[in-house]
Structure formats: structure tokens, C-alpha cells
Design an enzyme around this catalytic site. Sequence first.
Site, short mmCIF file in Angstrom:
data_model
loop_
_atom_site.label_atom_id
_atom_site.label_comp_id
_atom_site.label_asym_id
_atom_site.label_seq_id
_atom_site.Cartn_x
_atom_site.Cartn_y
_atom_site.Cartn_z
N LYS A 38 0.81 -1.22 0.00
CA LYS A 38 0.00 0.00 0.00
C LYS A 38 0.84 1.27 0.00
CE LYS A 38 -0.68 0.38 5.01
NZ LYS A 38 -1.66 0.44 6.10
N ARG A 131 -7.99 -0.64 17.25
CA ARG A 131 -8.33 -0.32 15.87
C ARG A 131 -9.36 -1.35 15.45
NH1 ARG A 131 -4.24 0.30 10.69
NH2 ARG A 131 -4.86 -1.87 10.38
#
Length: 364
Positions: A38, A131
Site C-alpha cells: 500500500k 483499531r
Amino acid sequence: MRKRYPCVEVDLSKVTHNVKEVLSMCSKKGINVIGVTKVFCAETSIVQAMLDGGITHIGDSRIQNLKKVKDMNCKKTLLRISMESEAEDVVKYSDISMNSELNTIEVLDKAAKSLGKIHNIVLMVDVGDLREGVLEEDVIGIVKEILKLENIRLVGLGTNVTCYGGVLPDRNNLGKLVKLKHDIKALFNIELSIISGGNSSSLYMIMNSTIPVEINQLRIGEGIVLGRETAFGQLIPNCYDDAFILKGEIVEIKNKPTVPKGTIGMDAFGQRPHFEDKGIRKRAIVAIGRQDIKVEGLSPLDKNISIFGASSDHLILDVTDSKSQFKVGDIVKFKMDYGCLLAAMTSGYVEKYYEEELAISIVV
């Protein structure tokens, strides 16, 4: 070819080298590596450099990036929690996706059924970083429901730490995944093949031999592209930290004071700047700014250069102490941290060049 600036130069041979070193280190502990793509938006030249180093499985957070590499010979995992609106593409372009919401998994099941496929998922577990992930006490219940779905195959458990809450991976929190694996086997008689123990922040546990034995997968991005683990920022032995170099062109050089004249208000980003009076200094302006990079993540290769600050479009350097006699049109080189690299590789205003150079010595 004349290069355009600003630009990031990527030494593909160093990326390949780092992959080999990370794979070697992890394989000794029985751990498979997903090469995370990414940070460089799955640019195919860099992905190929990873594959050349031995990566067989890549991961990305965005379906758009997985589409770029759909024809490359490797497994592909969607790392970001799946979106219901992208369910069909998730099934089409990822071999495995990471999930935490039962409703979304049910939508993926329907998409997989309509496409005539079985879709593999890793159930993410929140072990404390807050998260993504199912809470530990809810895992068994959601697994029970997942196993009822005809076109979804649960292949593993995973977790993420450090990225949001800064919680470090350790024997205790990663050990929770191992315990859940055994609980699931005892209750449902299934053997999960993947226990994914985090990202580059977990590499320090491999380096000091403390990672739980049954953790068998890590998702590594920064460890490969910048040659460092991310729990403490240590360099990985024998890896390069300069595979990605940012270059910018000087557009102005002038001797100026270091404290502005007039009443100081807010800058373009709503901050009230503070200045240290260092007298008259030679200031070079480089044509790159906060629209393209995270200025705080830059490190000039010339140790005698320091950074005064930046606006959206201009990076202001103190070059007074540099031994180089800079002039307008000269190029300044920088190393980048992960956040800065992420911004630079995503920016459409920063050119990218991919090169193969013979790596002579390790930069540490």
C-alpha cells in the site's frame, strides 16, 4: 531521459535484497510473510521486485491497488476491513480478505455465491490497540455464525497493533490469538491455517526470539521498503534504509534572517509558528511541500542541512553549514520515514523512477 522533480527514486535491487533478508529471518521462525504494497500504491515494478526476492503473497488496503496486480503470479489479501459496497470486487480480486463485521461477511457470502466462488477470510481480533477487530470475548460467537455460511471459508485469525493505539505486540497479546485458535479447534473441530500476528512492529519479536511459536504469518511493509522494524525503529540487520530517495530541486537561494518581521498569526495550516533567532542564514527553497509529503518525516542525506519548515508548495532549508556550494537548479536528496513515503508515493505531483542498481554496501 531528463528527470522531472520532485521525484522519488526507487532502487529495485535494494527492495529485492530487503525482501530476501526479511524472508530469511522470518522463515527461521516458521513465519510466512505477506508483502504489503500500500505504501507505494502497488506499483507493479516494485511488486515484481518483491516477487523476485521470494514474496509469494502480497497484501494491500485498497481494492484499486489489487486490481493493478490481478494478473501477477501471487496470492492477494485485502488488508483493510472489507466494505459492503465493494463486496463483489473483494471476492473477485482478493484470495483472502480481513473482516470483523458479521453483516459484511454475510454480504461477502452472497457475492461469492453469485460469482460461483468460495471466499476465504481472516477474522480480525482486537487484542488491545483498539483499531479493527472483534473483541476477544465475542470471537467464539461470531465464528459459530461464520461457519453457517456456504461460500465463506474461515482460514485464520489476525490482529493489528501499533498502527493506531501504539500498543506493542508481545507474548501476552499475540498469545490471545493462539489461545483462540485452540478454543476454536476444540469447539468446532476446525484447524485454522493462518495466525497473523501483526505488521512490521512484530519483527522485533523475531529479532529477539520472543514471538509465540504458533504465530505463522506477518504482514510486512515498512520492514521491506525502509529496512526497519516499527516497534522501536531498529534497523533490520543487513537491510537497506535508502531504497527510496526523495529528490527536490532548489528554486531559490538567499541569505535571510531567521525570524519574520511583523505580528505573527496563524500559518496556512492554522498553526501559530515559533522561530528561533539564529541570525542571517543561507536559505534554500525546494519545490515540494506539505501537499506532497510529511515534512516531519524528511531527513536530508547531507547531515549539514536542516529543515526550517514548509508551506503547501515550498520546503525551506538551512544550507549555511553544508560543504556543497548550492545554486538554483541543484538537487537535494532526502530519506523518508513511512508516513512521508506514503504521501510522496500517493502524490500525483511527485514523479517516480524505478531503477536497478548494483548494491555494493549496506547503508545502516
